[in-house]
Design a protein around this motif. Structure first.
Motif, short mmCIF file in Angstrom:
data_model
loop_
_atom_site.label_atom_id
_atom_site.label_comp_id
_atom_site.label_asym_id
_atom_site.label_seq_id
_atom_site.Cartn_x
_atom_site.Cartn_y
_atom_site.Cartn_z
N SER A 43 0.85 -1.20 0.00
CA SER A 43 0.00 0.00 0.00
C SER A 43 0.88 1.24 0.00
O SER A 43 0.56 2.26 -0.62
CB SER A 43 -0.87 0.05 1.25
N PRO A 85 -8.70 -1.23 -5.99
CA PRO A 85 -9.74 -1.18 -4.94
C PRO A 85 -9.37 -2.04 -3.73
O PRO A 85 -9.70 -1.71 -2.60
CB PRO A 85 -10.98 -1.77 -5.64
N GLY A 86 -8.65 -3.14 -3.97
CA GLY A 86 -8.22 -4.02 -2.88
C GLY A 86 -7.23 -3.31 -1.97
O GLY A 86 -7.37 -3.35 -0.74
N PHE A 87 -6.23 -2.63 -2.56
CA PHE A 87 -5.25 -1.92 -1.74
C PHE A 87 -5.89 -0.73 -1.02
O PHE A 87 -5.43 -0.31 0.04
CB PHE A 87 -4.07 -1.46 -2.59
N GLY A 88 -6.96 -0.22 -1.59
CA GLY A 88 -7.66 0.92 -0.97
C GLY A 88 -8.32 0.59 0.35
O GLY A 88 -8.61 1.48 1.14
N ILE A 147 -13.30 -7.31 -1.83
CA ILE A 147 -13.54 -5.99 -2.44
C ILE A 147 -13.18 -5.99 -3.93
O ILE A 147 -13.90 -5.41 -4.75
CB ILE A 147 -12.73 -4.89 -1.68
N ILE A 148 -12.08 -6.68 -4.26
CA ILE A 148 -11.73 -6.78 -5.68
C ILE A 148 -12.85 -7.49 -6.44
O ILE A 148 -13.26 -7.06 -7.51
CB ILE A 148 -10.38 -7.54 -5.85
N LEU A 157 2.00 2.37 -3.38
CA LEU A 157 1.04 3.23 -4.09
C LEU A 157 1.27 4.68 -3.70
O LEU A 157 1.19 5.59 -4.53
CB LEU A 157 -0.39 2.83 -3.74
N ASN A 160 -15.91 -5.21 -6.80
CA ASN A 160 -15.64 -4.17 -7.82
C ASN A 160 -15.71 -4.74 -9.22
O ASN A 160 -16.21 -4.07 -10.13
CB ASN A 160 -14.27 -3.55 -7.57
N MET A 191 -9.41 -7.93 1.01
CA MET A 191 -8.99 -7.35 -0.28
C MET A 191 -9.62 -8.12 -1.44
O MET A 191 -10.15 -7.52 -2.38
CB MET A 191 -7.47 -7.42 -0.42
#
Lengths: 257, 255
Positions: free
Chosen positions: A63, B159-162, A249-250, A66, A253, A246
């Motif tokens: 993270s 979106p996963g890292f978010g 959520i992936i 990023l 999405n 994660m």
């Protein structure tokens, strides 16, 4: 004039700082290991602690990558790398950089322009460095005194001091958790997701789903460890909850978008 | 388990404090040396009243916003992380999202409680390894950022890292809040009501909440400590005496 951000001086400084911070960690690990042995902890137990910490840290470290990518435009790769390796959150770096750019009349969010203005860049480096030192300075100057006060609150009021100490971390976390949970409510800022006639904050809705899913996974892993009497489930509850959240959520999405 | 009043604990405590304070001081000096060296080498036009004035004002703003949060955060985390773990974590950053969860997870692997000598060892090991992992990944990423960035920032993974921080909160913070619910519920109510009022009735209220976090933490801590005190006072007298007697007995054992 040479670009400060990409200069060899900046690279050398970044290498020196990051190397020192890494070596310092090694030094503390060695010291803690010796202390652990003195306390009767086995090498196996300490390797278990160490491997757990390494695994838990991998995803949050990505993270940070990023974050690195976000700030390279403004701060250059060397200074960004250094800042990601030491104290300073993304919110902080962004706030300082925006403030500096506005002070020097640079257009908002055109971060690459910061590197073209040496005075603005230097000012930004100064502010980023000094503005975040309060916590560490407090530790160096006053932590020992605070520790003495904590140790002296034993005796008659020992029960109370134990309760007071125990509530500190959960209270601190409350201040972090509340905004994460409440921002998705209808009417909150950045409404981007509509359910029926109600607008919700999509990103925060994802945060809430991830948060509660991680909680469920953690509790599940602890229950599994208790039932099977295998501590491995408990040991890897945190990395597993992060990875599964994660993944969820992936998945969501991919389906929605 | 080693008592905190024992000679060996006191010796370790003195030693770790001395080491951590020296290390913290070196970190501060090293961090400050970066802008100093850069100003000496590149600052021909920087050393004017206008530039210095702007920089000092901006430093003042940042200290005003971030210093209270940093100090209160450190006071709150100290009982859990201990001196070595806390100073190492404060110097390397990302305390709430990375170092603290790593330390708590590490403690649970050896069934050590925060604040105990074993917990302190686990905390230092966890924070130390966590920092090294972060530095290695950050270092490798600088070299391969051109290749890595598109993957990490791509539509699939981003979106996963978010949600990593939210997941960490769910796995670490919420169980702690639930376990201490009797003590912290008034703080939870205070923080939630305050956040909702700012969010819905004050322009840019969420940002205001973020900026004033330090003060909010101080008030919330005050509320939780007050609640703890009222719980302590309401405990049956025998229970209080028994608890005190146990602590005194532990101290005697240590001596």
């Amino acid at each position: 004039m040479e670009n400060i951000a990409t200069s060899s001086v900046m690279l050398a400084l970044a290498i020196i700082v990051v190397s020192y911070f890494t070596l310092q960690s090694v030094f503390f690990i060695v010291k803690a290991w010796k202390r652990g042995t003195q306390l009767g902890l086995t090498s196996k137990q300490m390797w278990k602690v160490s491997s757990n910490s390494i695994i838990v840290s991998i995803i949050p470290a990505f993270s940070n990558v990023l974050l690195l990518a976000t700030f390279i435009g403004a701060l250059g790769s060397f200074f960004s790398w250094m800042r990601v390796s030491i104290v300073g959150s993304p919110v902080y770096l962004q706030m300082v950089t925006n403030t500096t750019m506005s002070s020097y009349g640079l257009p908002e969010k055109q971060y690459e322009l910061l590197q073209t203005n040496p005075n603005a860049f230097l000012s930004n480096v100064w502010v980023i460095t000094i503005g975040i030192l309060a916590g560490l300075t407090f530790d160096v100057l006053f932590l020992k005194k605070f520790d003495k006060k904590l140790q002296n609150t034993g005796g008659k009021n020992a029960g109370f001091s134990e309760l007071a100490i125990a509530c500190m971390f959960p209270t601190l976390m409350t201040v972090f958790v509340a905004p994460e949970v409440l921002t998705f409510l209808p009417g909150a800022e950045s409404e981007t997701f509509t359910v029926g006639n109600t607008a919700l904050n999509f990103d925060n809705l994802m945060n809430i789903i991830a948060m509660f899913f991680a909680l469920v996974i953690t509790l599940g892993m602890y229950a599994l460890a208790k039932k099977t009497k295998k501590s491995v489930f408990k040991d890897f509850a945190l990395p597993a909850s992060i990875i599964f959240s994660m993944a969820l959520i992936i998945g969501i999405n991919l389906i929605i978008k | 388990m080693e008592s905190k009043t024992s000679e060996s604990y006191q010796k370790w405590n003195t030693s770790i404090f001395r080491t951590a304070r020296i290390a913290g001081l070196i970190c501060i000096l090293l961090m400050i040396s970066v802008p100093i060296v850069l100003t000496i080498v590149f600052g021909d036009t920087f050393q004017t009243g206008e530039n210095i004035g702007t920089t000092v004002v901006n430093i003042g703003i940042m200290l005003l916003v971030f210093a209270p949060t940093a100090i209160v955060e450190n006071i709150s985390l100290y009982p859990t992380l201990g001196a070595g773990g806390l100073i190492l974590a404060t110097a390397t950053g990302n305390v709430s999202g990375m170092k603290m969860p790593a330390a708590l997870s590490a403690m649970s692997t050896i069934d050590a409680k925060p604040g105990t000598p074993e917990g302190e060892v686990a905390s230092i090991l966890a924070v130390g390894f966590s920092s090294i992992v972060n530095n290695i990944i950050a270092g490798v990423s600088v070299i391969f950022l051109t290749q890595l960035a598109p993957v990490l920032e791509g539509e699939v993974l981003k979106p996963g890292f978010g949600v990593v921080f939210a997941a960490v909160l769910g796995a670490v913070a919420i169980p702690k809040i639930i376990m201490s619910w009797k003590q912290v519920w008034p703080s939870v109510v205070f923080v939630s009501v305050l956040y909702l009022v700012l969010e819905f009735f004050v322009p840019s209220g969420a940002k205001l909440f973020s900026v004033g976090k330090g003060i909010i933490i101080i008030i919330a801590l005050g509320i939780s400590i007050w609640k703890s005190y009222s719980m302590y006072k309401k405990r049956p007298k025998e229970a209080t005496e028994k608890a005190s007697a146990e602590i005194v007995a532990q101290e005697d054992d240590g001596e």
